[in-house]
Design a protein around this motif. Structure first.
Motif, PDB file in Angstrom:
ATOM      1  N   CYS A  11      43.075  40.798  42.178  1.00  0.00           N
ATOM      2  CA  CYS A  11      42.911  39.353  42.101  1.00  0.00           C
ATOM      3  C   CYS A  11      41.882  38.789  43.068  1.00  0.00           C
ATOM      4  O   CYS A  11      42.151  37.820  43.774  1.00  0.00           O
ATOM      5  CB  CYS A  11      44.257  38.655  42.314  1.00  0.00           C
ATOM      6  N   LEU A  12      40.690  39.380  43.100  1.00  0.00           N
ATOM      7  CA  LEU A  12      39.651  38.858  43.969  1.00  0.00           C
ATOM      8  C   LEU A  12      38.602  38.046  43.207  1.00  0.00           C
ATOM      9  O   LEU A  12      37.831  37.323  43.806  1.00  0.00           O
ATOM     10  CB  LEU A  12      38.974  40.008  44.716  1.00  0.00           C
ATOM     11  N   ASP A  13      38.552  38.189  41.897  1.00  0.00           N
ATOM     12  CA  ASP A  13      37.520  37.499  41.138  1.00  0.00           C
ATOM     13  C   ASP A  13      38.079  36.833  39.886  1.00  0.00           C
ATOM     14  O   ASP A  13      37.456  36.807  38.841  1.00  0.00           O
ATOM     15  CB  ASP A  13      36.392  38.468  40.767  1.00  0.00           C
ATOM     16  N   ASP A  72      44.712  50.116  41.436  1.00  0.00           N
ATOM     17  CA  ASP A  72      43.579  50.529  40.619  1.00  0.00           C
ATOM     18  C   ASP A  72      43.198  51.990  40.802  1.00  0.00           C
ATOM     19  O   ASP A  72      42.504  52.565  39.955  1.00  0.00           O
ATOM     20  CB  ASP A  72      42.364  49.644  40.919  1.00  0.00           C
ATOM     21  N   GLY A 108      43.405  45.086  39.621  1.00  0.00           N
ATOM     22  CA  GLY A 108      42.377  44.497  40.467  1.00  0.00           C
ATOM     23  C   GLY A 108      40.986  44.550  39.879  1.00  0.00           C
ATOM     24  O   GLY A 108      40.782  44.828  38.693  1.00  0.00           O
ATOM     25  N   ASP A 109      40.013  44.305  40.746  1.00  0.00           N
ATOM     26  CA  ASP A 109      38.617  44.205  40.329  1.00  0.00           C
ATOM     27  C   ASP A 109      38.108  45.489  39.670  1.00  0.00           C
ATOM     28  O   ASP A 109      37.392  45.437  38.669  1.00  0.00           O
ATOM     29  CB  ASP A 109      37.735  43.901  41.534  1.00  0.00           C
ATOM     30  N   ALA A 112      39.616  45.977  36.167  1.00  0.00           N
ATOM     31  CA  ALA A 112      39.144  44.912  35.276  1.00  0.00           C
ATOM     32  C   ALA A 112      37.689  45.132  34.895  1.00  0.00           C
ATOM     33  O   ALA A 112      37.305  45.006  33.723  1.00  0.00           O
ATOM     34  CB  ALA A 112      39.328  43.554  35.946  1.00  0.00           C
ATOM     35  N   HIS A 113      36.879  45.472  35.883  1.00  0.00           N
ATOM     36  CA  HIS A 113      35.452  45.668  35.623  1.00  0.00           C
ATOM     37  C   HIS A 113      35.220  46.836  34.677  1.00  0.00           C
ATOM     38  O   HIS A 113      34.481  46.717  33.687  1.00  0.00           O
ATOM     39  CB  HIS A 113      34.712  45.892  36.940  1.00  0.00           C
ATOM     40  N   THR A 118      38.176  40.294  31.422  1.00  0.00           N
ATOM     41  CA  THR A 118      37.889  39.082  32.186  1.00  0.00           C
ATOM     42  C   THR A 118      39.214  38.464  32.588  1.00  0.00           C
ATOM     43  O   THR A 118      39.999  38.045  31.732  1.00  0.00           O
ATOM     44  CB  THR A 118      37.087  38.072  31.347  1.00  0.00           C
ATOM     45  N   ARG A 119      39.489  38.426  33.889  1.00  0.00           N
ATOM     46  CA  ARG A 119      40.786  37.935  34.364  1.00  0.00           C
ATOM     47  C   ARG A 119      40.779  36.420  34.479  1.00  0.00           C
ATOM     48  O   ARG A 119      39.804  35.811  34.915  1.00  0.00           O
ATOM     49  CB  ARG A 119      41.144  38.590  35.697  1.00  0.00           C
TER      50      ARG A 119
END
Length: 271
Positions: A11-13, A72, A108-109, A112-113, A118-119
């Protein structure tokens, strides 16, 4: 991409709490509560087929897509890496949006990446086809379940997450397995007592809808698909969970288009 221990931090982006659908979109699919695990190959197969064939312009995944997500770094394991590849392949064809649930809030990032997700924040307003819809996993508004809300506050705290993610992957798996077993035992004890089933607080939902200028909440979590009228032209739509291993298989998609909302059962869930 994050490195080292931070590779697991979630949850950073996350994008802000509103998404406006492009005007050329004609259909948006919403699903939740797939609870993908090594023990659910039928559900995984149904999802792979659906991702390859849906005519929708975008898919919104409203939480608990995974039975459990413990960080992750797990994406490098055999089962999780297969799921990552499946989502990445789909994301190359169609946008995938993700709201975390109570089982996969540690996504996390890095995951997701690489998976093409797209969160979005929870809740998130979706503006599409001349209407505004509020999207959520839903667990934060099950206010009568005070034990769960206390647990949720604990595990969503940065301190708890950091301490958990600092543990070795094997230890995290064992902790998650114990939590799932406790949850399953509790559900089994409540299976024939509907009065004990947690549901969303209607007043809180109405307040959230008005605050976001939305008329309909779409959410998962409760596994009880239905449409609930809330008064004053407000409503909430509950998504189905997916379970293709069940005696009565189920897998449902809520499709949003210019004409409104339509519930679709996957063929493999009605065979």
């Amino acid at each position: 991409m994050l490195k080292s221990r931070a590779d697991t931090l979630p949850c950073l982006d996350v994008l802000p709490g509103e998404w406006i659908a492009p005007p050329q979109w004609r259909a948006i699919d919403l699903i939740s509560d797939l609870h993908l695990a090594e023990t659910t190959p039928g559900t995984r197969a149904a999802l792979a087929h659906y991702l390859s064939h849906t005519p929708a312009d975008a898919i919104f995944l409203l939480g608990d897509i995974f039975e459990v997500w413990i960080g992750d770094d797990a994406r490098h394991q055999a089962f999780e890496s297969g799921l990552l590849a499946m989502f990445a392949q789909a994301a190359a064809r169609i946008p995938l949006f993700f709201i975390a649930g109570n089982r996969d809030f540690l996504l996390g990032d890095a995951m997701a990446h690489e998976a093409g997700l797209t969160r979005l924040s929870d809740p998130c307003a979706l503006q599409a086809f001349g209407q505004r819809y509020l999207l959520s996993h839903g667990d934060a508004w099950c206010l009568e379940d005070r034990d769960y809300q206390a647990f949720r506050a604990l595990v969503r705290s940065a301190a708890w997450q950091q301490a958990f993610l600092d543990k070795p992957l094997k230890e995290r798996r064992n902790i998650a397995r114990g939590l799932r077993e406790r949850s399953m035992a509790q559900k089994a004890g409540q299976a024939h007592r509907p009065e004990l089933w947690a549901d969303l607080d209607a007043g809180t939902v109405r307040d959230a809808l008005r605050a976001q200028a939305c008329t309909t909440l779409i959410h998962g979590h409760t596994h009880r698909p239905a449409c609930h009228a809330l008064g004053d032209d407000l409503s909430r739509e509950v998504l189905s969970d997916w379970d293709l291993e069940a005696h009565s298989p189920r897998a449902e998609v809520l499709r949003l288009g210019p004409q409104g909302l339509l519930r679709l059962s996957l063929p493999s869930a009605t065979a």
